[in-house]
Design a protein around this motif. Sequence first.
Motif, mmCIF file in Angstrom:
data_model
loop_
_atom_site.group_PDB
_atom_site.id
_atom_site.type_symbol
_atom_site.label_atom_id
_atom_site.label_comp_id
_atom_site.label_asym_id
_atom_site.label_seq_id
_atom_site.Cartn_x
_atom_site.Cartn_y
_atom_site.Cartn_z
ATOM 1 N N VAL A 1 0.836 -1.204 0.000
ATOM 2 C CA VAL A 1 0.000 0.000 0.000
ATOM 3 C C VAL A 1 0.869 1.252 0.000
ATOM 4 C CG1 VAL A 1 -1.723 1.307 1.285
ATOM 5 C CG2 VAL A 1 -1.912 -1.184 1.134
ATOM 6 N N ALA A 2 1.940 1.232 0.802
ATOM 7 C CA ALA A 2 2.822 2.400 0.879
ATOM 8 C C ALA A 2 3.491 2.671 -0.462
ATOM 9 C CB ALA A 2 3.882 2.179 1.960
ATOM 10 N N ASN A 3 3.961 1.626 -1.141
ATOM 11 C CA ASN A 3 4.574 1.800 -2.456
ATOM 12 C C ASN A 3 3.569 2.324 -3.474
ATOM 13 O OD1 ASN A 3 7.205 1.001 -1.861
ATOM 14 N ND2 ASN A 3 6.782 -1.154 -2.212
ATOM 15 N N TYR B 1 -1.589 -3.622 -13.171
ATOM 16 C CA TYR B 1 -2.158 -3.639 -14.517
ATOM 17 C C TYR B 1 -3.625 -4.068 -14.471
ATOM 18 C CZ TYR B 1 -2.598 -4.279 -19.546
ATOM 19 O OH TYR B 1 -2.996 -4.181 -20.862
ATOM 20 N N THR B 2 -3.942 -5.015 -13.582
ATOM 21 C CA THR B 2 -5.345 -5.402 -13.411
ATOM 22 C C THR B 2 -6.177 -4.213 -12.954
ATOM 23 O OG1 THR B 2 -4.672 -7.660 -12.809
ATOM 24 C CG2 THR B 2 -6.909 -7.001 -12.236
ATOM 25 N N ALA B 3 -5.607 -3.427 -12.035
ATOM 26 C CA ALA B 3 -6.307 -2.229 -11.566
ATOM 27 C C ALA B 3 -6.512 -1.242 -12.701
ATOM 28 C CB ALA B 3 -5.514 -1.575 -10.437
ATOM 29 N N GLU C 1 -10.296 3.349 -6.091
ATOM 30 C CA GLU C 1 -10.749 2.142 -6.765
ATOM 31 C C GLU C 1 -9.552 1.356 -7.316
ATOM 32 O OE1 GLU C 1 -12.777 2.713 -10.441
ATOM 33 O OE2 GLU C 1 -13.890 0.829 -10.284
ATOM 34 N N GLY C 2 -8.607 2.080 -7.925
ATOM 35 C CA GLY C 2 -7.415 1.425 -8.460
ATOM 36 C C GLY C 2 -6.580 0.791 -7.356
ATOM 37 N N LEU C 3 -6.384 1.525 -6.265
ATOM 38 C CA LEU C 3 -5.637 0.988 -5.123
ATOM 39 C C LEU C 3 -6.320 -0.248 -4.561
ATOM 40 C CD1 LEU C 3 -3.555 1.052 -2.821
ATOM 41 C CD2 LEU C 3 -4.957 2.786 -1.692
ATOM 42 N N THR C 4 -7.632 -0.204 -4.449
ATOM 43 C CA THR C 4 -8.383 -1.323 -3.875
ATOM 44 C C THR C 4 -8.268 -2.572 -4.739
ATOM 45 O OG1 THR C 4 -9.966 0.240 -2.915
ATOM 46 C CG2 THR C 4 -10.652 -2.062 -3.063
ATOM 47 N N TYR D 1 -4.751 -3.954 -4.499
ATOM 48 C CA TYR D 1 -4.508 -4.582 -3.199
ATOM 49 C C TYR D 1 -5.175 -5.953 -3.130
ATOM 50 C CZ TYR D 1 -4.620 -5.368 1.839
ATOM 51 O OH TYR D 1 -4.483 -5.929 3.091
ATOM 52 N N ILE D 2 -6.371 -6.069 -3.681
ATOM 53 C CA ILE D 2 -7.075 -7.358 -3.676
ATOM 54 C C ILE D 2 -6.317 -8.378 -4.523
ATOM 55 C CG2 ILE D 2 -9.168 -8.543 -4.451
ATOM 56 C CD1 ILE D 2 -10.732 -6.015 -3.708
ATOM 57 N N VAL D 3 -5.890 -7.989 -5.718
ATOM 58 C CA VAL D 3 -5.154 -8.913 -6.597
ATOM 59 C C VAL D 3 -3.848 -9.341 -5.936
ATOM 60 C CG1 VAL D 3 -3.991 -9.157 -8.824
ATOM 61 C CG2 VAL D 3 -6.184 -7.947 -8.688
#
Length: 476
Positions: free
Chosen positions: A74-76, A140-142, A158-161, A164-166
Motif C-alpha cells: 500500500v505504501a509503495n 495492470y489489473t487495476a 478504486e485502483g488501489l483497492t 490490493y485485492i489482486v
Amino acid sequence: MINIHCKLIIISVHLLREQAMINVLFKRRFFDALVVIILSALFLVSFIVHMPVESQKLLFGKTIIHSPVYSDFVANYRSILMNNYACRDALANKAVSTTWFNNDVFKKYCSGSMFYPIPYIHYYIDLPPLTGIVWFISTYTAYITGSHTDSNPLFSIEGLTIAYIVYSVIMFVSLMFFLYFYRKTLFRRGIVGFKNYLLLITLSLVVYGAYGWELFALVFLFIFIYEAIVSKDSIIPYVFLGLFSSAYYLGLILVIYYLCKFFLNKEAVSNKFLTGLGIGLLPYLVLLLLSPQSVVTWYNNVLNNLGCNNCIYVFISNNLNDQYLRAIAYVVVSVLFIIYSALLSLEEDPVIETTIILMISVVFNIVFLPQTLLILQPLIILSITRLRDIIAYYSIDILNSGIILLWFKDYELRKYLEFLGLPPKQSPTTIDSPVQWIAQMRNILLILFLLTITMSYINKHREQLRKYIGREAGVA
C-alpha cells in the motif's frame, strides 16, 4: 486346521496394520485441513487489518479498522501512483520526481492521461524482478478494470483497492503452495509429528502476511529445499534457488554461498548447478536489458543508502547511516560466512545450510526488516526439538510482530515511559526507543537460536570436526 489359524492370524495382522495406517492417514489429513483453515483465517485477518480505510469503505461500506497496519504494498502504491504532493510540484515545475525516470512522463501521468506506466521502465520500484511481476499483475489489473472516464484509474481509491485485492490473492495462493511443499519437505525428512504444522500458526502471519512479498518468495525457497533433498544431482533445485533469489534479494547471499561451495569443492555440488542457477537468475538479466537504470539505482542504494534498520549494530553508533557501521556489518557477515562455510562442509544438508546462511544474512545484516522473519520461521521450525525452543520461537514471533504494531506509536510509548527519562520524540530507530528495545531482544534471541543450532550441528559431527581441524593444522 493349523494352516487356517495361521492364515486368520496373518489376515488379522494385515487388517490391524491397514487400520492403523488409515488412522494415521486420517489424523494427518485432519491436521492438514485444520492448519489450512487456521492459516487461511489468519491471512484473511491480515488482509483486513492492512487494508486502507478508503478501501474498507468501498468494499464494506464502513470502516472496520480505523488505523490499518502499515503495508509495504500500500505504501509503495501511494508513494508511486497516488502521490498528490509530488504531482502538484511536478505540474508546477517546482520539483522533479526522484522515483520516476522521466519527469515528462510523470507529468503526463499526473495530468490524467490514459496510459499504463510500466514499472522499472517509467519509474523505479525497489523490488527484485520476479516480485516485480506480481506488482505488474496487480497494478495492470487495476488499470484495465478501473474507470477510464475522469482520470487515470490507477490514481484512485478504486485502483488501489483492486490492486490490493489482486496482490492479496496472489499472496494467499502463494501461502497454499508453500504449505504443500513444506509438507512434502517434512515427509522427506521423516518428520511425521504435527508440531511442525502447528508452529506455522503465528502472529507474524497476521501482521506481515499482507505486508510485503515474503509468502511469494517462500514458495521458491521450499521448492528449492525439497528438490535439493530428493534430486540433488538434478538441475531443478538450482533453477528454483535462482528463482528464489530473483523474487527476494536475500536469496542472492545464498547464491554466493553455493557459488563458493561449487568452485571450492565441485564434487559437493552437481555439475548442473551453474546451468540451473543461470536459468533461475534470468529475470535479473531481462531487467538489466530492459531497464539498466533500475539495476544501477538498486546497486547504488545497496552500496550507499542502507542504514541500520532494526539491526544489532544500533548498540555501536547513534548515527544509523554511518558508513563505518555499514562496513562493520559487511565485515561481520563476511567473516561468519567464511566460518560457517567451512563448518557446513561436514554435511551436505540443504535444510541446515539454508537455515544457517539465511539466519546469518538476516540477523547480522545492516538491515533487518521485521517481515523477513516470515522467511526464517519455517526453517527455524525444522530445528526445534525442545519446549524451551518453542518458547523462544514464539517469544521471537511476538517481539517481531510488536515492531511494526508499535513503530508509529513511539512517541506515545515514550510518554508512557517518561519516568525512565526518555526524550519525547518520534524516533523508533534509535536505541533510546522502546521499539528498538523490542527489536534488539528479538535479535538477541535469534542469535541464541543460531548458537543452539550451531552447537547441535557441532555435537553431531564432533569426531568428524576433530579430524577436519587436525588435517587443516597439518596434524592428521
